[in-house]
Structure formats: C-alpha cells, structure tokens
Design an enzyme around this catalytic site. Structure first.
Site, PDB file in Angstrom:
ATOM      1  N   GLY A   1      -0.198  -9.421  -3.688  1.00 11.86           N
ATOM      2  CA  GLY A   1      -0.265  -8.328  -2.706  1.00 11.86           C
ATOM      3  C   GLY A   1      -1.642  -8.133  -2.118  1.00 11.86           C
ATOM      4  O   GLY A   1      -1.915  -7.096  -1.516  1.00 11.86           O
TER       5      GLY A   1
ATOM      6  N   GLY B   1      -5.015  -4.731  -3.318  1.00 10.31           N
ATOM      7  CA  GLY B   1      -3.967  -4.572  -4.322  1.00 10.31           C
ATOM      8  C   GLY B   1      -3.295  -3.213  -4.217  1.00 10.31           C
ATOM      9  O   GLY B   1      -3.863  -2.258  -3.688  1.00 10.31           O
TER      10      GLY B   1
ATOM     11  N   ILE C   1     -12.298   0.927  -3.361  1.00  8.85           N
ATOM     12  CA  ILE C   1     -13.683   1.428  -3.490  1.00  8.85           C
ATOM     13  C   ILE C   1     -13.910   2.559  -2.485  1.00  8.85           C
ATOM     14  O   ILE C   1     -13.596   2.390  -1.311  1.00  8.85           O
ATOM     15  CB  ILE C   1     -14.703   0.293  -3.192  1.00  8.85           C
TER      16      ILE C   1
ATOM     17  N   LYS D   1     -13.667  -5.011   8.951  1.00 13.01           N
ATOM     18  CA  LYS D   1     -14.333  -4.120   7.987  1.00 13.01           C
ATOM     19  C   LYS D   1     -15.823  -4.004   8.301  1.00 13.01           C
ATOM     20  O   LYS D   1     -16.436  -2.958   8.060  1.00 13.01           O
ATOM     21  CB  LYS D   1     -14.093  -4.649   6.579  1.00 13.01           C
TER      22      LYS D   1
ATOM     23  N   VAL E   1       0.831  -1.212   0.000  1.00 14.09           N
ATOM     24  CA  VAL E   1       0.000   0.000   0.000  1.00 14.09           C
ATOM     25  C   VAL E   1       0.867   1.264   0.000  1.00 14.09           C
ATOM     26  O   VAL E   1       0.601   2.213  -0.748  1.00 14.09           O
ATOM     27  CB  VAL E   1      -0.968  -0.004   1.215  1.00 14.09           C
TER      28      VAL E   1
HETATM   29  N1  LIG Z   1      -2.540  -5.080   0.513  1.00 12.39           N
HETATM   30  C1  LIG Z   1      -3.752  -4.601   0.302  1.00 12.39           C
HETATM   31  O1  LIG Z   1      -4.340  -4.787  -0.775  1.00 12.39           O
HETATM   32  C2  LIG Z   1      -4.431  -3.815   1.349  1.00 12.39           C
HETATM   33  C3  LIG Z   1      -3.869  -3.596   2.595  1.00 12.39           C
HETATM   34  N2  LIG Z   1      -4.520  -2.837   3.509  1.00 12.39           N
HETATM   35  C4  LIG Z   1      -3.891  -2.557   4.789  1.00 12.39           C
HETATM   36  O2  LIG Z   1      -2.788  -1.703   4.572  1.00 12.39           O
HETATM   37  C5  LIG Z   1      -1.779  -1.936   5.561  1.00 12.39           C
HETATM   38  C6  LIG Z   1      -0.469  -2.275   4.870  1.00 12.39           C
HETATM   39  O3  LIG Z   1      -0.663  -3.450   4.126  1.00 12.39           O
HETATM   40  P1  LIG Z   1       0.382  -3.924   3.012  1.00 12.39           P
HETATM   41  O4  LIG Z   1       0.968  -2.762   2.346  1.00 12.39           O
HETATM   42  O5  LIG Z   1      -0.340  -4.940   2.216  1.00 12.39           O
HETATM   43  O6  LIG Z   1       1.449  -4.647   3.914  1.00 12.39           O
HETATM   44  P2  LIG Z   1       2.974  -4.948   3.536  1.00 12.39           P
HETATM   45  O7  LIG Z   1       3.410  -6.027   4.460  1.00 12.39           O
HETATM   46  O8  LIG Z   1       3.131  -5.132   2.087  1.00 12.39           O
HETATM   47  O9  LIG Z   1       3.703  -3.586   3.923  1.00 12.39           O
HETATM   48  C7  LIG Z   1       3.928  -3.164   5.215  1.00 12.39           C
HETATM   49  C8  LIG Z   1       5.242  -2.426   5.205  1.00 12.39           C
HETATM   50  O10 LIG Z   1       5.411  -1.780   6.472  1.00 12.39           O
HETATM   51  C9  LIG Z   1       6.727  -2.016   6.903  1.00 12.39           C
HETATM   52  N3  LIG Z   1       6.776  -1.956   8.344  1.00 12.39           N
HETATM   53  C10 LIG Z   1       6.237  -2.794   9.235  1.00 12.39           C
HETATM   54  N4  LIG Z   1       6.488  -2.373  10.498  1.00 12.39           N
HETATM   55  C11 LIG Z   1       7.205  -1.251  10.376  1.00 12.39           C
HETATM   56  C12 LIG Z   1       7.768  -0.352  11.309  1.00 12.39           C
HETATM   57  N5  LIG Z   1       7.659  -0.545  12.614  1.00 12.39           N
HETATM   58  N6  LIG Z   1       8.476   0.715  10.835  1.00 12.39           N
HETATM   59  C13 LIG Z   1       8.610   0.909   9.510  1.00 12.39           C
HETATM   60  N7  LIG Z   1       8.077   0.096   8.566  1.00 12.39           N
HETATM   61  C14 LIG Z   1       7.403  -0.975   9.012  1.00 12.39           C
HETATM   62  C15 LIG Z   1       7.101  -3.373   6.372  1.00 12.39           C
HETATM   63  O11 LIG Z   1       8.493  -3.468   6.316  1.00 12.39           O
HETATM   64  P3  LIG Z   1       9.274  -4.823   5.990  1.00 12.39           P
HETATM   65  O12 LIG Z   1       9.435  -4.778   4.514  1.00 12.39           O
HETATM   66  O13 LIG Z   1      10.510  -4.672   6.757  1.00 12.39           O
HETATM   67  O14 LIG Z   1       8.415  -5.955   6.465  1.00 12.39           O
HETATM   68  C16 LIG Z   1       6.438  -3.346   4.994  1.00 12.39           C
HETATM   69  O15 LIG Z   1       7.278  -2.805   4.025  1.00 12.39           O
HETATM   70  C17 LIG Z   1      -2.328  -3.049   6.432  1.00 12.39           C
HETATM   71  O16 LIG Z   1      -2.965  -2.464   7.530  1.00 12.39           O
HETATM   72  C18 LIG Z   1      -3.341  -3.729   5.536  1.00 12.39           C
HETATM   73  O17 LIG Z   1      -4.368  -4.362   6.275  1.00 12.39           O
HETATM   74  C19 LIG Z   1      -5.735  -2.280   3.249  1.00 12.39           C
HETATM   75  C20 LIG Z   1      -6.345  -2.446   2.056  1.00 12.39           C
HETATM   76  C21 LIG Z   1      -5.752  -3.262   1.009  1.00 12.39           C
HETATM   77  N1  LIG Z   2      -6.169  -8.597   2.733  1.00  8.26           N
HETATM   78  C1  LIG Z   2      -7.170  -7.657   2.379  1.00  8.26           C
HETATM   79  C2  LIG Z   2      -6.535  -6.426   1.821  1.00  8.26           C
HETATM   80  C3  LIG Z   2      -7.470  -5.317   1.699  1.00  8.26           C
HETATM   81  O1  LIG Z   2      -8.101  -4.880   2.636  1.00  8.26           O
HETATM   82  C4  LIG Z   2      -8.087  -8.251   1.346  1.00  8.26           C
HETATM   83  O2  LIG Z   2      -7.741  -9.298   0.789  1.00  8.26           O
HETATM   84  O3  LIG Z   2      -9.154  -7.692   1.122  1.00  8.26           O
END
Ligand SMILES: NC(=O)C1=CN([C@@H]2O[C@H](COP(=O)(O)OP(=O)(O)OC[C@H]3O[C@@H](n4cnc5c(N)ncnc54)[C@H](OP(=O)(O)O)[C@@H]3O)[C@@H](O)[C@H]2O)C=CC1
Ligand SMILES: N[C@@H](CC=O)C(=O)O
Length: 389
Positions: free
Chosen positions: A177, A292, A126, A195, A18
């Site tokens: 992702g 995504g 969305i 949610k 994200v």
């Molecule tokens: N993926 C999706 O489609 C969606 C995700 N979300 C939400 O968005 C949020 C992020 O998800 P997503 O991007 O998929 O997760 P990822 O695991 O891809 O990304 C999280 C990132 O945060 C970093 N991180 C974790 N802890 C720390 C910290 N203490 N300090 C600095 N960086 C840190 C991680 O680093 P490292 O690389 O070292 O692990 C990683 O790069 C979550 O809350 C998820 O539920 C919501 C909607 C959709």
């Molecule tokens: N893991 C979640 C990411 C978005 O919120 C999903 O699959 O919907």
C-alpha cells in the site's frame, strides 16, 4: 459541529489504503465519528455508511468535515472545493491536488471560513508539514530537504541491503500500500516533486509551479549501479531539495549518493526523513513512516483533531521574503552518470571514469543542477545521481 458536545461528523471520500486507515484511526479518537463514506463501487466494509453520490455528503448539514482520500486531480478538486463551499472543513493526503492547486484551495478555504489541511500529503505519517509551518511562524526557513517517498526508499534500501531486483521490490511496495495507483509517479520522481513543491510553498511562503522543479527518478537504476555504490561506501536515496537563493528558490529532485555520515543513509524501508534549516532554530529533522495505511490514516486524523480542537495552521504566516521563481543555476555539486559504454559524454565536466560491464561510470566535477539535469535528459536509460557534499 455541536459546540456543546464538541462532536464532529466526518465524511471520508475513498475507501482505499488511506481512507480505510483513517476510518480505523478515528476509532481511537474522542468525539469523532465517520457518518458517510463515498465509494466508487460498493465495498464489504462499513456497508451502512457508503454512498456513491457526492451530493449525499455535500448536502448533508450534519457533516462537519470531509476527508478526501480518492487521490488524483479530478474529481477530487471539484469535491474538495464543493465541500468547502458548503461550509465543511477539508483534510487531504492528496499531494497531486495540493501541489497543483495550492493557491486556489487556500483561497477557497479562507473565503468560506473553513480549515483546509494536508499534513499527510508530504511525509505520510510524519507531522512534517504541520511542524514546517509552525517553524516558520517566528523564523526564516532557509532550506528544506529529505527523503519523502516511501516506495522509492523501500526499493533503494532493499536493492542495497538484500540485493533484490527492482521490479520485485516495487511489486512488494505496491502490495504493502505504499505506491501510488500509477507507481510511475513514485519511481520517476513526480510524487517527490509534488512534495517538494508543497514543502517549498510552506517554507518560503510562495507558490512554485510543479514544472519548474526538475526531476531525476530512480526508474533506470540497475544492480550494476548499486554494486558501484556499495563498493565505494555510498548509499543512494531519492531526495527533494529546496533552498532560498536571494529572491529565488533552488528546488530539484534527484537520486543522491550519501556517505555513511549522512543521516538519510540510515533511513530504511518505507521510512522518510525530512529536514529544515531555520535562520534562528538551525537544523531540525523529522523521521518516520512516509507511506502506508495506518501511518498516513493516523496523520490525517491528527489534522481532523487539530481542526476540532481549534489548533491553528497558517500556511501563509511565515516570515521572510516570498521568492517567486525557481533558479537552479547557482546550486552545484558533482554528479554520477552511468551511461552505455559506447555513448559520448562531454570531456570538460569529467572528473573520473571507469568502464566495465558495458557501461561508463562517470563522476563529474561540480556542475550546476540545471546543467546536470539538462545533460541527463540527453540519455534515455542512463542513471544519474548527485553527490551530497
Ligand atoms: N498510500 C499511501 O501510503 C499514501 C497515499 N497518499 C495519498 O492519498 C491518496 C489516496 O491514496 P491511497 O489510499 O493509497 O489510494 P487507493 O487507490 O488505495 O485508494 C483510493 C480509493 O479511492 C477510490 N476512488 C477513486 N475515485 C473515486 C471516486 N471518484 N469516487 C469514490 N471513490 C473513488 C478508489 O476506489 P476503487 O477501489 O474503486 O478504485 C479507492 O478505493 C492519494 O492522493 C495518495 O497520493 C498520501 C500519503 C501516503
Ligand atoms: N506513494 C507515496 C505514498 C505516500 O505519500 C510514497 O511511496 O511515499
């Protein structure tokens, strides 16, 4: 923010799916600039913007807004509260955080005169939550329901349409992702529960505790279940449901068996469909990619642009009563239970049954959600789903 220039400096916390999507989407926006990125370990992209120290962001007076994309509760909660206490607006996609700490976060934003927004936390790309709070401004929202987990939808769709194996499709969803860092949150239904809580909080102007929303996940589904559903013209989708029931809310998450007439049965891959019914407006449905990098990152940036442009978001401004408890004893429908052939099942609720492939496939008479979920908890590897009537 420099009011003359309307230029906004942003810090992104976390450069994963994200966070990197948001960094890319910002490039298409006017007057937004990512000036700092918090990482846990150095990454090859945006090397000149990275820091591993949150204080570099909190103490930087030139940063107007923090976009939290690290996920989980700690340290995200402390970082988000700290940012607001330092006068910075906050946006987040983190449903675990918003669901568990809704009131505290709202209060902190109000106290510090900043905006706290979380549109991508339910529905990914969305603009569901934005429109849900908007719909409530001059209406009473009576119910919300829908598909809000892209990973589960992807798994169920590909099992139904391509006959693929659960574990294989889950791996794909992780690679794309879509999945949470612990995919158990997706397949066991906890992500959908969060949610559901966030949606119900906005819809009914309430604060529902997560653990009051019962959950059935999809983790026990087998190819045998899918074959049974396909033979009977049914499509299985994981749905959240929340509705006003007098002074209470009925709220639950369960796999749901849909006929082809239901809009949700046509929702494929990582797409979500989520709907509300307003007393005045009637039904409204929203459809798009629920997970995504670019859909979610873009939704996050829309929240940022709204803040920059002064577009209001008032989660507590909806009309109608503010129910305080969850009660699933008055909502009922038939259920599907697939249990081991040798397992016992109470006679009274059974409407029909088939035994084959070492399993009992039971369709019940209408049962209350609370009774059905209690019964389901007695079986370790059963797959249980509600029928949508
Ligand atoms: N993926 C999706 O489609 C969606 C995700 N979300 C939400 O968005 C949020 C992020 O998800 P997503 O991007 O998929 O997760 P990822 O695991 O891809 O990304 C999280 C990132 O945060 C970093 N991180 C974790 N802890 C720390 C910290 N203490 N300090 C600095 N960086 C840190 C991680 O680093 P490292 O690389 O070292 O692990 C990683 O790069 C979550 O809350 C998820 O539920 C919501 C909607 C959709
Ligand atoms: N893991 C979640 C990411 C978005 O919120 C999903 O699959 O919907």
């Amino acid at each position: 923010m420099n009011e003359m220039e309307m230029h906004m400096n942003i810090a992104i916390l976390g450069l994963g799916t994200v966070g990197s999507g948001a960094c890319e989407a910002v490039k298409s926006a006017i007057d937004l600039e990512v000036t700092r990125i918090l990482v846990r370990r150095p990454k090859p992209e945006y090397a000149d913007l990275q820091t591993e120290d949150i204080d570099d962001i909190l103490n930087d007076p030139n940063i107007d807004l923090v976009a939290e994309c690290i996920g989980g509760i700690h340290p995200a909660l402390e970082y988000v509260l700290g940012a607001m206490e330092h006068g910075k607006h906050v946006v987040t996609a983190n449903k675990a955080l918003v669901s568990a700490h809704f009131e505290e976060l709202e209060n902190c934003a109000r106290k510090n005169g900043v905006q706290f927004r979380f549109t991508p936390s339910a529905g990914g790309g969305i603009p569901w939550l934005y429109n849900l709070q908007r719909a409530g401004r001059c209406d009473t929202i009576e119910e919300v329901h829908g598909i809000v987990n892209g990973t589960c939808n992807y798994i169920l769709d590909l099992m139904h349409t391509k006959g693929l194996d659960f574990a294989e499709v889950l791996r794909d969803a992780q690679e794309l992702g879509y999945a949470e860092s612990d995919p158990g949150a997706d397949i066991e239904g906890w992500d959908t529960q969060r949610k559901c809580v966030i949606s119900a909080n906005l819809a009914f102007r309430t604060v529902i505790p997560e653990d009051s929303v019962p959950v059935l996940g999809i983790h026990h589904i087998l190819a045998e279940d899918i074959a049974f559903f396909n033979e009977n013209g049914l499509t299985c989708r994981l749905l959240m449901n929340a509705s006003l029931q007098g002074d209470a809310v009925s709220a639950y998450v369960e796999p749901t068996l849909l006929t082809s007439a239901a809009l949700e049965s046509g929702v494929g891959t990582n797409y979500n469909m989520v709907s509300l019914t307003g007393k005045n407006v009637g039904p409204l449905s929203f459809y798009g990619q629920g997970a995504g990098k670019m859909p979610t990152g873009t939704s996050l940036v829309h929240d940022i642009i709204d803040i920059k442009d002064g577009i209001s978001f008032s989660p507590s401004a909806s009309t109608g009563p503010a129910p305080s408890k969850v009660d699933n004893t008055k909502t009922s429908h038939p259920y599907y239970f697939r249990i081991a052939a040798g397992a016992s099942f109470p006679e009274e609720p059974i409407a029909s049954e088939q035994v084959r492939n070492s399993y009992r496939y039971i369709t019940t008479k209408p049962m209350t959600v609370s009774d059905a979920h209690a019964l389901a908890s007695r079986y370790e590897n059963a797959f249980v789903a509600g029928y949508k009537e």
